[in-house]
Motif scaffolding. Structure first.
Motif, mmCIF file in Angstrom:
data_model
loop_
_atom_site.group_PDB
_atom_site.id
_atom_site.type_symbol
_atom_site.label_atom_id
_atom_site.label_comp_id
_atom_site.label_asym_id
_atom_site.label_seq_id
_atom_site.Cartn_x
_atom_site.Cartn_y
_atom_site.Cartn_z
ATOM 1 N N ILE A 138 1.060 3.597 -2.144
ATOM 2 C CA ILE A 138 0.422 4.760 -2.763
ATOM 3 C C ILE A 138 -1.003 4.866 -2.255
ATOM 4 O O ILE A 138 -1.755 3.889 -2.265
ATOM 5 C CB ILE A 138 0.421 4.637 -4.302
ATOM 6 C CG1 ILE A 138 1.847 4.499 -4.833
ATOM 7 C CG2 ILE A 138 -0.256 5.841 -4.942
ATOM 8 C CD1 ILE A 138 1.912 4.262 -6.330
ATOM 9 N N ASP A 139 -1.366 6.047 -1.817
ATOM 10 C CA ASP A 139 -2.733 6.291 -1.368
ATOM 11 C C ASP A 139 -3.696 5.975 -2.508
ATOM 12 O O ASP A 139 -3.463 6.349 -3.659
ATOM 13 C CB ASP A 139 -2.888 7.748 -0.938
ATOM 14 C CG ASP A 139 -4.289 8.048 -0.445
ATOM 15 O OD1 ASP A 139 -5.078 8.594 -1.238
ATOM 16 O OD2 ASP A 139 -4.590 7.725 0.710
ATOM 17 N N HIS A 140 -4.808 5.287 -2.183
ATOM 18 C CA HIS A 140 -5.720 4.842 -3.236
ATOM 19 C C HIS A 140 -6.261 6.009 -4.051
ATOM 20 O O HIS A 140 -6.460 5.894 -5.269
ATOM 21 C CB HIS A 140 -6.882 4.055 -2.640
ATOM 22 C CG HIS A 140 -7.814 3.497 -3.684
ATOM 23 N ND1 HIS A 140 -7.485 2.421 -4.469
ATOM 24 C CD2 HIS A 140 -9.048 3.913 -4.097
ATOM 25 C CE1 HIS A 140 -8.470 2.163 -5.307
ATOM 26 N NE2 HIS A 140 -9.428 3.054 -5.111
ATOM 27 N N GLY A 161 0.807 -1.219 0.000
ATOM 28 C CA GLY A 161 0.000 0.000 0.000
ATOM 29 C C GLY A 161 0.831 1.256 0.000
ATOM 30 O O GLY A 161 0.538 2.196 0.742
#
Length: 464
Positions: A99-101, A97
């Motif tokens: 990278i922020d969604h 995770g």
């Protein structure tokens, strides 16, 4: 050139995206050999850092890329793309995770755009794949590919030199889009422009080596009518008000508005948005010849208003005026014009930001929100009505180039607004269309600007 995701494969290398504050935690769970390799390599999670990790037999088995601090990421539109050129050719999948969604779709778009190259004039150049990305779960990969392909087409059109991208070639580019998406197209060229009442398009382009023309493309049978108007000045010498050489060097990009609306139109059609789309491109070359239009000429526009020409280098607003007048004759639900119109806009906001003008506050809010979401920055400038007097010369209805040099972007936009029927939902974008220095996801050269913001805004304001 195809800018697309790699097919999913079990052989894709895991790509760990690490900010500086996450590096130690990742190293803590790595095996001793990997930990020593990373520490010896000095990988610190900085923007653009990339490190291939060897497996037991020496071949790569994974990779690390730096994502930087929040402050560093804020300085780039596509932070992940900064590391792509430093990765070994191969197929990657984002692991974990890192990278922020909310940012993942734009980061993937930036990756695809970082693979864009313009090789048309380079002998022996190939589009050999470099670092390819498997589409992560949870994103609309088809949409991202559509946006990347639209951007690539826009860049290509701007990058092609004017000897190969005159009005006829621009028409051919529009016809290629039309054929791909089963749209319809009509073209009015040469003296037929006078016969069918497009006098200012004809006046600006009549001295060019190719006949001026108005390209009119339509697609879709149901939904709101969206009309895009793009300035297609394929090269701008300035006309009889000749530009100095230093100002003429980039004038192949003066059809950047046309390139952007064609790219946007391609995206709209590929996404199958439920709209009736119309694209209008006045395609001309502003040249010097015995029949060039002159300073102090007074032109009568399609709308009937007269225009005193006080500078033949302010030609873009003239050709757009006739096209805008035509557009308004069928009362579009949304009207957008895009043009590399004024140097004043660049002075105001620089090359990275597309200033826009509109009297419609909800449309302005939608553009600003969509621009932030799409990493496609825009900035609202005012249709400042008190400046209307500056574009009224007295001898004619309008002045195409008010003296004094003040508020050049605003007076140009006010000029265009005179040709838009009151009550029309309208926005004008004064774009630059060029990336002066290469940046992650943005190669030096032609650039799409404002199109993704417009796409998101029209989906919002028209409730598509």
């Amino acid at each position: 050139m195809s800018l697309s995701f790699a097919p999913a494969t079990s052989e894709a290398w895991p790509l760990h995206v690490l900010s500086p504050d996450k590096v130690d935690a990742w190293l803590a769970q790595a095996d001793d050999t990997t930990r020593r390799w990373v520490q010896a390599s000095g990988f610190d999670g900085a923007i653009g850092a990339a490190l291939m990790i060897p497996g037991p037999e020496g071949a790569p088995c994974a990779a690390l890329v730096g994502h930087g601090t929040p402050g560093e990421r804020a300085r780039l539109r596509f932070p992940l793309a900064a590391a792509v050129p430093r990765l070994a050719p191969g197929i990657y999948r984002i692991a974990g995770g890192g990278i922020d969604h909310a940012a993942l779709a734009n980061e993937c778009l930036g990756w695809l755009l970082s693979c864009y190259t313009f090789t048309r004039y380079r002998r022996g150049a190939t589009d050999a794949p470099g670092a390819e990305l498997v589409a992560p779960d949870g994103i609309d990969s088809a949409r991202i590919e559509i946006l990347a392909e639209a951007e690539a087409m826009t860049r290509d059109l701007i990058n092609i030199p004017p000897a190969d991208m005159g009005p006829a070639a621009l028409e051919n580019a529009a016809r290629a889009v039309q054929e791909t998406f089963d749209a319809s197209i009509s073209v009015i060229a040469g003296d037929a422009l006078i016969e069918q009442n497009f006098p200012m398009i004809h006046a600006v382009g009549r001295a060019g080596p190719q006949a001026p023309r108005l390209i009119d493309m339509r697609w879709g049978e149901t939904g709101p009518l969206v009309t895009l108007v793009g300035k297609g000045v394929c090269f701008d010498t300035g006309g009889l008000n000749l530009k100095p050489g230093s100002s003429m060097g980039l004038m192949k990009k003066d059809m950047g508005g046309a390139a952007n609306v064609l790219g946007l139109a391609q995206a709209i059609m590929a996404l199958e948005l439920p709209v009736r789309l119309r694209v209008l491109i006045p395609a001309v070359e502003n040249s010097v010849s015995s029949n060039s239009f002159r300073p102090q000429d007074i032109l009568t526009s399609r709308k009937g208003m007269t225009v005193e020409v006080n500078n033949t280098d302010a030609e873009g607003r003239l050709v757009l005026a006739d096209a805008l007048a035509l557009a308004c004759e069928e009362k579009p639900d949304l009207l957008i014009s895009m043009a590399t119109l004024t140097g004043a806009a660049r002075v105001a906001v620089g090359p990275d930001i597309a200033p826009f003008f509109t009297d419609d506050d909800p449309l302005a809010a939608a553009l600003e929100q969509a621009a932030r979401a799409a990493a496609d920055p825009v900035w609202r400038l005012p249709f400042h009505t008190p400046y209307e007097a500056m574009i009224e010369p007295g001898i004619a209805d309008l002045d195409n180039a008010p003296s004094g040099g003040m508020a050049g972007a605003i007076t140009a936009a006010l000029f265009l607004r005179r040709f838009v029927e009151p009550g029309t939902r309208y926005a004008h974008l004064d774009i630059y269309g060029w990336q002066p220095v290469a940046a992650p996801g943005r190669s030096k050269g032609g650039l799409g600007q404002g199109s993704r913001a417009i796409l998101g805004a029209l989906e919002s304001v028209l409730e598509l």
